[in-house]
Design an enzyme around this catalytic site. Structure first.
Site, mmCIF file in Angstrom:
data_model
loop_
_atom_site.group_PDB
_atom_site.id
_atom_site.type_symbol
_atom_site.label_atom_id
_atom_site.label_comp_id
_atom_site.label_asym_id
_atom_site.label_seq_id
_atom_site.Cartn_x
_atom_site.Cartn_y
_atom_site.Cartn_z
ATOM 1 N N HIS A 106 -34.662 -0.467 -2.712
ATOM 2 C CA HIS A 106 -34.620 -0.237 -4.186
ATOM 3 C C HIS A 106 -33.043 -0.288 -4.319
ATOM 4 O O HIS A 106 -32.370 -0.257 -3.435
ATOM 5 C CB HIS A 106 -34.956 1.127 -4.421
ATOM 6 N N ASP A 109 -30.855 2.700 -3.375
ATOM 7 C CA ASP A 109 -30.925 2.679 -2.030
ATOM 8 C C ASP A 109 -29.722 2.367 -1.626
ATOM 9 O O ASP A 109 -28.870 2.850 -0.647
ATOM 10 C CB ASP A 109 -32.024 2.244 -1.448
ATOM 11 N N GLU A 237 -47.580 -2.994 -6.165
ATOM 12 C CA GLU A 237 -48.122 -2.007 -5.080
ATOM 13 C C GLU A 237 -48.842 -1.020 -5.711
ATOM 14 O O GLU A 237 -48.392 -0.095 -6.400
ATOM 15 C CB GLU A 237 -46.581 -1.525 -4.393
ATOM 16 N N GLU A 273 -49.953 -0.878 0.676
ATOM 17 C CA GLU A 273 -49.659 0.312 1.589
ATOM 18 C C GLU A 273 -50.745 1.361 2.170
ATOM 19 O O GLU A 273 -51.705 1.639 1.465
ATOM 20 C CB GLU A 273 -48.508 1.285 0.967
ATOM 21 N N HIS A 276 -51.265 4.675 0.736
ATOM 22 C CA HIS A 276 -51.731 4.488 -0.827
ATOM 23 C C HIS A 276 -53.176 4.244 -0.721
ATOM 24 O O HIS A 276 -54.006 4.732 -1.573
ATOM 25 C CB HIS A 276 -50.851 3.498 -1.466
ATOM 26 N N ASP A 301 -46.866 -2.625 3.225
ATOM 27 C CA ASP A 301 -46.165 -1.407 3.727
ATOM 28 C C ASP A 301 -46.891 -0.676 4.699
ATOM 29 O O ASP A 301 -47.943 -0.215 4.504
ATOM 30 C CB ASP A 301 -46.003 -0.646 2.572
ATOM 31 N N ASP A 312 -48.810 11.717 0.290
ATOM 32 C CA ASP A 312 -48.002 10.493 0.985
ATOM 33 C C ASP A 312 -47.185 11.010 2.091
ATOM 34 O O ASP A 312 -46.086 11.319 1.783
ATOM 35 C CB ASP A 312 -47.436 9.621 0.023
ATOM 36 N N ASP A 314 -46.163 9.157 4.675
ATOM 37 C CA ASP A 314 -45.371 8.259 5.196
ATOM 38 C C ASP A 314 -44.956 8.252 6.551
ATOM 39 O O ASP A 314 -44.004 8.217 6.949
ATOM 40 C CB ASP A 314 -44.293 8.116 4.468
ATOM 41 N N ASP A 344 -42.584 1.202 5.741
ATOM 42 C CA ASP A 344 -42.349 2.186 4.620
ATOM 43 C C ASP A 344 -42.766 3.521 5.315
ATOM 44 O O ASP A 344 -43.760 4.045 4.952
ATOM 45 C CB ASP A 344 -43.163 1.565 3.287
#
Length: 441
Positions: A106, A109, A237, A273, A276, A301, A312, A314, A344
């Site tokens: 991003h 980031d 996404e 993802e 997701h 992802d 989420d 991750d 991700d």
């Protein structure tokens, strides 16, 4: 020793190599052999593994109940540009030691957002120039860039779907800068994730108008990038919720319908993802198959959720059985269109050693490699395809084929049903399919 800056951040760790399934070295790949051919491509080409800048180098292990636990050396500088360069040094050292070829980011980031649009843009340009040098030195490439149009309080009511036009315009300015950064770094794709493109309550929401605004926003962004010569894919996404109660990019089917309605289907594909998909009450293989049927299986992802937690989380992928099911769809679709496998995922809050970041990515890569190998064997060494095809054999000839070709009217179907009379049931053999999967995994 691999270092691409003035300082080595991951001391004592050299490039991660493939050592095979019998290796006891935790800092080695057991199944991911980049040069091994599977279904006509080597693993490196199949996966195009990518490191997520935000989780790997920005996250510090904080959660809603406590501060971060991971104290990274690259976070010590107080000057935002020096901090960004230190982070880039650490990132490229890590990526090259992993032996991966790609990263994703991003915009903020890469460097902290400034106090104004201009300051943010200037900071981004400076760090992009630095990253461009690091890419040239290392050979690492940008899989895709994106913009964070969800964290700043200005986006609390959305970005492209915000009811205030001035916020939408501010988001456009931010996306333009992120697109420029992606193109300057020869990024292969660009992603839109609508983290707050949705609503908390329909009472104060004009959904139709917001969706039209989002369609126009994406069209304008696409047109701008194409005018600048960008040839890559645009990805959307999907995610059903969190942080917003209901997000407009709910799942693959919703996004595909949206893209077709707004005539964006020729330029946009999906970045799916795993976590997701489960939040939308789907499996990843379901989402992948939906995207593949529409020719929009763009990128992945890679992560997983926690079956006991409804958010989420991750986590790094480690479920070989589920990933093998996804790889069956992957191989059937001919792989990804433009994208790759981006990790991700974030190490756990109680994982605080520098090597933990390596262990997590090694495990994720090995999970996908094991799954790909198993899926390829299932397709080529078992009765899997034969059994699937047999279930639909009644459509291969006669009236079934005529129906598929559009040659039977509804009245014809009625007459055929009467002639057939009562029918015997036919087993779906689900347990047999599951046993085949288990045998090869």
């Amino acid at each position: 020793m691999i270092t691409l800056g003035n300082k080595e951040y991951f001391k004592g760790i050299n490039q991660i190599k493939f050592e095979g399934s019998t290796s006891k070295n935790p800092l080695a790949f057991k199944f991911y052999n980049p040069d091994q051919l599977v279904a006509g491509k080597n693993m490196r080409e199949h996966f195009k593994f990518s490191v997520a800048y935000w989780h790997s180098f920005c996250g510090q292990g904080a959660d809603p109940f406590g501060a971060g636990t991971q104290n990274f050396e690259w976070d010590q500088a107080t000057d935002p540009l020096q901090a960004a360069k230190d982070k880039a040094d650490a990132a490229f050292e890590f990526i090259t030691k992993m032996g991966f070829e790609y990263y994703c980011f991003h915009d903020f980031d890469l460097v902290a957002e400034g106090a104004s649009i201009q300051e943010s843009e200037d900071r981004l340009k400076e760090i992009v120039a630095y990253l461009k040098q690091k890419q040239a030195t290392s050979g690492v490439k940008l899989l895709w860039g994106t913009s964070n149009c969800f964290s700043n309080p200005r986006y609390m009511n959305g970005a492209a779907t915000n009811p205030d036009f001035n916020v939408l315009a501010r988001a456009a300015a931010q996306v333009k800068c992120a697109l420029d950064a992606t193109m300057e770094l020869n990024g292969e794709n660009y992603v839109f994730w609508g983290g707050r493109e949705g609503y908390m309550s329909l009472l104060n929401t004009d959904m139709g108008r917001e969706l039209d605004h989002m369609g126009q926003f994406l069209k304008s962004a696409k047109d701008y990038a194409r005018k600048q010569g960008f040839k890559g894919n645009f990805f959307i996404e999907p995610k059903p919720m969190e942080p917003t109660k209901h997000q407009y990019d709910f799942d693959a089917a919703t996004v595909i319908g949206f893209l077709n309605k707004h005539d964006l289907q020729n330029d946009f594909k999906l970045n799916l993802e795993v976590n997701h998909a489960t939040l939308a009450n789907h499996t990843m293989q379901h989402e992948m198959d939906v995207a593949a049927q529409a020719g929009m299986l763009g990128s992945i992802d890679a992560n997983r959720g926690d079956y006991q937690n409804g958010w989420d989380t991750d986590q790094f992928p480690n479920n070989v059985l589920e990933t093998t099911e996804a790889m069956l769809v992957f191989l059937k679709a001919g792989g990804l269109q433009g994208g790759g496998i981006n990790f991700d995922a974030k190490i756990r809050r109680n994982s605080t050693d520098m090597e933990d970041l390596f262990l997590a990515h090694i495990g994720g890569a090995d999970t996908f490699a094991r799954a790909l190998l198993a899926a390829d064997r299932i397709i080529n060494e078992s009765d899997y395809r034969l059994l699937r095809n047999k279930r639909y054999s009644s459509f291969d000839s006669g009236n079934g084929k005529a129906f598929e070709n559009g040659q039977l009217s509804f009245e014809d179907l009625y007459d055929i049903a009467h002639k057939n009379g009562e029918l015997a049931t036919t087993s779906g053999k689900q347990e047999l399919f599951e046993n085949i999967l288990g045998q090869f995994v």
